[in-house]
Design an enzyme around this catalytic site. Sequence first.
Site, PDB file in Angstrom:
ATOM      1  N   LYS A 187       0.827  -1.210   0.000  1.00 12.65           N
ATOM      2  CA  LYS A 187       0.000   0.000   0.000  1.00 12.65           C
ATOM      3  C   LYS A 187       0.867   1.268   0.000  1.00 12.65           C
ATOM      4  O   LYS A 187       0.640   2.164  -0.785  1.00 12.65           O
ATOM      5  CB  LYS A 187      -0.919   0.038   1.229  1.00 12.65           C
ATOM      6  N   ARG A 205      -9.248   0.771   8.981  1.00 11.34           N
ATOM      7  CA  ARG A 205      -8.806  -0.585   9.294  1.00 11.34           C
ATOM      8  C   ARG A 205      -9.874  -1.365  10.056  1.00 11.34           C
ATOM      9  O   ARG A 205      -9.665  -2.543  10.348  1.00 11.34           O
ATOM     10  CB  ARG A 205      -7.551  -0.516  10.165  1.00 11.34           C
ATOM     11  N   ARG A 262      11.646  -6.582   4.848  1.00 14.53           N
ATOM     12  CA  ARG A 262      11.567  -5.124   4.624  1.00 14.53           C
ATOM     13  C   ARG A 262      12.624  -4.382   5.448  1.00 14.53           C
ATOM     14  O   ARG A 262      12.794  -4.607   6.638  1.00 14.53           O
ATOM     15  CB  ARG A 262      10.169  -4.663   5.026  1.00 14.53           C
ATOM     16  N   ARG A 273      11.883  -2.005  10.721  1.00 19.10           N
ATOM     17  CA  ARG A 273      10.866  -1.359  11.552  1.00 19.10           C
ATOM     18  C   ARG A 273      10.683  -2.176  12.824  1.00 19.10           C
ATOM     19  O   ARG A 273      10.736  -3.398  12.787  1.00 19.10           O
ATOM     20  CB  ARG A 273       9.536  -1.345  10.793  1.00 19.10           C
ATOM     21  N   ARG A 331      -0.019  -8.869  13.469  1.00 25.23           N
ATOM     22  CA  ARG A 331      -0.584  -7.874  12.534  1.00 25.23           C
ATOM     23  C   ARG A 331      -1.422  -8.568  11.457  1.00 25.23           C
ATOM     24  O   ARG A 331      -2.457  -8.050  11.042  1.00 25.23           O
ATOM     25  CB  ARG A 331       0.543  -7.057  11.895  1.00 25.23           C
TER      26      ARG A 331
HETATM   27  P1  AMP Z   1       1.098   0.627   8.941  1.00 27.31           P
HETATM   28  O1  AMP Z   1       2.303   1.469   8.725  1.00 27.31           O
HETATM   29  O2  AMP Z   1      -0.084   1.077   8.135  1.00 27.31           O
HETATM   30  O3  AMP Z   1       1.375  -0.840   8.796  1.00 27.31           O
HETATM   31  O4  AMP Z   1       0.653   0.852  10.475  1.00 27.31           O
HETATM   32  C1  AMP Z   1       1.520   0.498  11.546  1.00 27.31           C
HETATM   33  C2  AMP Z   1       0.728   0.399  12.844  1.00 27.31           C
HETATM   34  O5  AMP Z   1       0.122   1.662  13.153  1.00 27.31           O
HETATM   35  C3  AMP Z   1      -0.423  -0.590  12.842  1.00 27.31           C
HETATM   36  O6  AMP Z   1      -0.007  -1.929  13.093  1.00 27.31           O
HETATM   37  C4  AMP Z   1      -1.280  -0.032  13.981  1.00 27.31           C
HETATM   38  O7  AMP Z   1      -0.715  -0.321  15.236  1.00 27.31           O
HETATM   39  C5  AMP Z   1      -1.145   1.475  13.763  1.00 27.31           C
HETATM   40  N1  AMP Z   1      -2.186   1.970  12.830  1.00 27.31           N
HETATM   41  C6  AMP Z   1      -1.981   2.512  11.593  1.00 27.31           C
HETATM   42  N2  AMP Z   1      -3.144   2.847  11.014  1.00 27.31           N
HETATM   43  C7  AMP Z   1      -4.117   2.513  11.902  1.00 27.31           C
HETATM   44  C8  AMP Z   1      -5.543   2.576  11.877  1.00 27.31           C
HETATM   45  N3  AMP Z   1      -6.192   3.058  10.814  1.00 27.31           N
HETATM   46  N4  AMP Z   1      -6.208   2.128  12.963  1.00 27.31           N
HETATM   47  C9  AMP Z   1      -5.575   1.650  14.044  1.00 27.31           C
HETATM   48  N5  AMP Z   1      -4.240   1.523  14.128  1.00 27.31           N
HETATM   49  C10 AMP Z   1      -3.497   1.960  13.064  1.00 27.31           C
END
Ligand code: AMP
Length: 213
Positions: free
Chosen positions: A13, A88, A127, A160, A171
């Site tokens: 994404k 999400r 990654r 990360r 996740r």
């Molecule tokens: P990402 O970079 O999109 O994989 O997001 C990393 C982490 O941020 C996720 O595993 C969640 O802990 C938090 N996070 C990001 N976006 C959301 C969302 N829309 N709702 C809840 N937690 C989020």
Amino acid sequence: MRIVLLGAPGSGKGTQAKRLMAERNIPQISTGDMLRQAAAAGTNLGLRAKATIDAGNLVPDKVVLAIIAERLAHPDAEAGFILDGFPRTTQQALDLEDLLEEMHTPLDAAVLLDVDFDILLKRLTGRRTCSKTGKLLNIYFSPQEEIDECLEAGGELIQRDDDNEETISNRLDVYHQRTEPLIDFYRERGKLLFVDADGPIEDVFERLTEALA
Ligand code: AMP
């Protein structure tokens, strides 16, 4: 163009959103990036979110909704936006629907980036970010020259905090339970577009722009 990118962690994404942003001149809005920035800056919100992110769990709906509402009010989002990692949960999708209705700017589409489970795992465990150039790399998929370029520039390959195996598995579970229902949510609203997101970044981008045409 106002779109949501849907897909499991590791479906690409962020990578595809960045390309689309460059091509269409509309912002990529990533709740994950904004939460990580808040954590790095040591704000109250960021510090509270960090433990949740590191465990691979979801930050409360209200918190991310507030972040998104504030961000969508910026002038650069008037021309459109690419939401990456939001919504999400079904609650977030409903909140987004209300917010966009108030702004009289309905969503054009929700694009599902679909990737096989085995590939997701390699994308996530492999990654890395180059500490020098900030470039996103993958120890399994990036060409060796790109990895060498980082190392020769004196960079390190940084992982990360939430890309370790235990957090990754959580996740993916969280995605399955909380986010996958959004596929039907947007299908029912006639907004769902499907993109096969296996394969090289360029090929996926071509399929993505074709789907959006
Ligand atoms: P990402 O970079 O999109 O994989 O997001 C990393 C982490 O941020 C996720 O595993 C969640 O802990 C938090 N996070 C990001 N976006 C959301 C969302 N829309 N709702 C809840 N937690 C989020």
